[in-house]
Design an enzyme around this catalytic site. Sequence first.
Site, PDB file in Angstrom:
ATOM      1  N   MET A 340      87.729  54.673   9.322  1.00  0.00           N
ATOM      2  CA  MET A 340      88.675  54.623   8.220  1.00  0.00           C
ATOM      3  C   MET A 340      88.003  54.983   6.890  1.00  0.00           C
ATOM      4  SD  MET A 340      91.663  54.128   9.311  1.00  0.00           S
ATOM      5  CE  MET A 340      92.468  53.853   7.741  1.00  0.00           C
ATOM      6  N   ASP A 359      77.051  53.951   3.246  1.00  0.00           N
ATOM      7  CA  ASP A 359      76.975  53.193   4.490  1.00  0.00           C
ATOM      8  C   ASP A 359      75.501  52.960   4.791  1.00  0.00           C
ATOM      9  OD1 ASP A 359      79.128  52.650   6.975  1.00  0.00           O
ATOM     10  OD2 ASP A 359      77.013  52.668   7.578  1.00  0.00           O
ATOM     11  N   VAL A 412      84.935  48.096   5.259  1.00  0.00           N
ATOM     12  CA  VAL A 412      84.002  47.599   6.272  1.00  0.00           C
ATOM     13  C   VAL A 412      84.797  46.843   7.337  1.00  0.00           C
ATOM     14  CG1 VAL A 412      82.119  47.505   4.592  1.00  0.00           C
ATOM     15  CG2 VAL A 412      83.541  45.477   4.961  1.00  0.00           C
ATOM     16  N   LYS A 419      83.222  41.328   4.340  1.00  0.00           N
ATOM     17  CA  LYS A 419      83.904  41.854   3.164  1.00  0.00           C
ATOM     18  C   LYS A 419      83.486  41.091   1.905  1.00  0.00           C
ATOM     19  CE  LYS A 419      87.982  43.582   5.666  1.00  0.00           C
ATOM     20  NZ  LYS A 419      87.884  45.002   5.264  1.00  0.00           N
ATOM     21  N   HIS A 462      95.772  49.626   1.841  1.00  0.00           N
ATOM     22  CA  HIS A 462      95.666  49.726   3.294  1.00  0.00           C
ATOM     23  C   HIS A 462      96.153  51.086   3.770  1.00  0.00           C
ATOM     24  CE1 HIS A 462      97.254  48.548   7.498  1.00  0.00           C
ATOM     25  NE2 HIS A 462      96.019  49.033   7.586  1.00  0.00           N
ATOM     26  N   ASN A 465      95.702  55.193  10.107  1.00  0.00           N
ATOM     27  CA  ASN A 465      94.903  56.148  10.868  1.00  0.00           C
ATOM     28  C   ASN A 465      95.811  57.074  11.677  1.00  0.00           C
ATOM     29  OD1 ASN A 465      92.592  57.309  11.939  1.00  0.00           O
ATOM     30  ND2 ASN A 465      92.380  55.797  13.569  1.00  0.00           N
ATOM     31  N   ASN A 512     101.629  45.987  10.063  1.00  0.00           N
ATOM     32  CA  ASN A 512     100.963  45.354  11.203  1.00  0.00           C
ATOM     33  C   ASN A 512     101.695  44.101  11.666  1.00  0.00           C
ATOM     34  OD1 ASN A 512      98.944  47.165  11.739  1.00  0.00           O
ATOM     35  ND2 ASN A 512      97.470  46.214  10.362  1.00  0.00           N
TER      36      ASN A 512
END
Length: 724
Positions: A340, A359, A412, A419, A462, A465, A512
């Site tokens: 993501m 990262d 993450v 987080k 948010h 994907n 979700n």
Amino acid sequence: MTDPILQTLSAREMELGAFSADKSAEETQRWRHWRLSRDHKDVAWLLFDMADSNTNVLSGDVLEELNEALDDLEEKPPRGLAIRSRKSAGFCMGADISQFSKLTSEEEVKEQLGRAHDVVDRLESLPFRTVAVLHGTTLGGGLELALCCDYRLAVPGTKVGFPEIQLGLHPGLGGTVRLTELADPIEAMTMMLTGKMTPDKKARKLGIVDALVEERHVAAAVEAAIKGDIDQSNSGLRGKVLTTSPARQLEARQMRSKSAKKAPPEHYPAPDALIDLWEKHGGDRDEMKKAELESFARLLMTDTARNLIRVFFLRDKMKRLTKTKADPVKHVHVVGAGEMGGDIAGWCAYQGLTVSLFDMEPDKVAEAVGKLSALCKKKHRSEAETRDILDRLTPDLANDGVERADLVIEAVPEKVDIKQKVYEEAEPRLRKGAILATNTSSIPLETLREKLKDPTRLVGLHFFNPVASMPLVEVVSHDKLKRDVLDRAKAFTGQIDRLPAPLTTAPGFLVNRALTPYLMEAMVMLDEGVPAEAIDEVAENFGMPMGPVELADQVGLDICLSVGDMLRDRLDTDMPAAPDWLREKVDDGNLGKKTGEGLYEWKNGKPEKKDKFDSAPEDALDRLLLPMLNACMACLREEVIDDEELADAAMIFGTGFAPFRGGPMNYARNRGFDDVRQQLESLQKQYGKRFAPDPGWSEEGRSRAEEETGAKDQGRKKEGSASE
């Protein structure tokens, strides 16, 4: 500041003497939407400039005024006529859909559309040469207007298209006839059946435009066209052959087969109607125009068209939410280059922002850069454009971008402690006015903000994907969030061409929370022995882009399991626990598409499904669908989202919920709230408390919720809003 296009037009008009103090100058002021003048070579210039709008659209009064302008042109014919737009956005964005949506019968549609046909037919039959000068975007009815002219000149950067199929319609102002006559009929039909825009060079190659002309040469090109010095495009011998009856029948069969795979005719009748038009009437312009009008009127009265038009306005409503006064974001820093985070960083760079990506694993950052390069190739970007896009994405292994960015996005893993550690390291380094955002898919922001010294700058962004394909971003607020931070977050979604769904923080947010019970019920059915293919077939027959079993594999079984567990823990819900075999799959690393095996085996990016299988139970659709609707109602009652329209939009653009049904709440209203509640009660008796209907389905429950909302609003007014 004046638009460059308007500056260019004004300069040309003065050069041509178009608005000198003579009779024609007075005539240009007679209409609200059109300006008519003549230059010293007796070429008429008709400029489309719709009043009180940033774009041109064809409305009833626009066409009435055009008809009056044609009266003037016929009374005193010029040597030739050039039509163009004064709007920087383009020639014309199509018909005024809001007017169409108010029509209530086929006869009413045919009457109004017939009058529009009369106007454009007059334009087409003018006794002197006509030239449409296109720039920017020319769509739908705007392109149909241009096709009525003898020539079409396009300024580089022009895009043309017929997007009507996306509204459950096909062109209705003669476009099906004129485009299939002008261009290769197969290419023309493909263009109308897909609804995709065609860029300038391809439009020239197809013959839709006769020449590409730099802005500074437009006047000279118009003069050349009027003299006949520019060759007119036509479909040639191939077009004539493909228009014969045997060829049309053969090609129509192939078109239907391809179209049905993407748009089942039982749900989307417009593609079949368009193919029928060409197959039966191609080559007979009068009959095809008559049939086109009748077919358009029939389609406009279908539930599919009504709902898809509704979706069009839902998209527009979400776009308007991005129009805030907040400063634009220029530099985005993303923490976490996983699937993501890497894709979010790449998409922001693709959309023109400066991006840094951190990262702890350099390979992940390199993979994100590679995926961005692949995206550029997929989107047909040139080498120079790709180089510029890649240059905007900077690998940042030291995490220094935190200090320079306007927006820091944490992406993450979905674990609170990880987080919060990111926030602990980032917060002291944030520049003044910078926003801290989380891409969490389900964790309430009240939990994530607990260790922040200044929680007023934390907002949820948010993404879904794949980021480059899914247009929705849930913009999640909480009671300590500053209003200007929320406004800037919504504006940011517009900067990167995404649609914001503003939500208040709650477990699972909206998408979700609604999607998980749908997926988990599919797992229960699998546990009962219902074949995966049968479960997916039920959902796909309803109109979902894919079934819940395939979707769970696409999302990742580990994510489904994690979100399901979180919602059971945090919500007062009786959603069933995941079967043991599902946990074993996750423990064994069989997570779905990303690992090549999950509920299906995946080969070449596609699930391997059996051709023959037992049917699903009769109540399978309601078992899958109604828990999703129930969760949407709960989110509305709890004010997680403001209204049914935004809930529908979020589910359509975030999950692909059958667009032709207008969204889950629109489907529920059409079905009847009482029917939904009664069926949930019936399922509850048979299968358990997980189907208990939300109080919002009953009139009493809705009234009580409205009273509570009113009380809350009054309380807010008394207390004021510290966050603002």
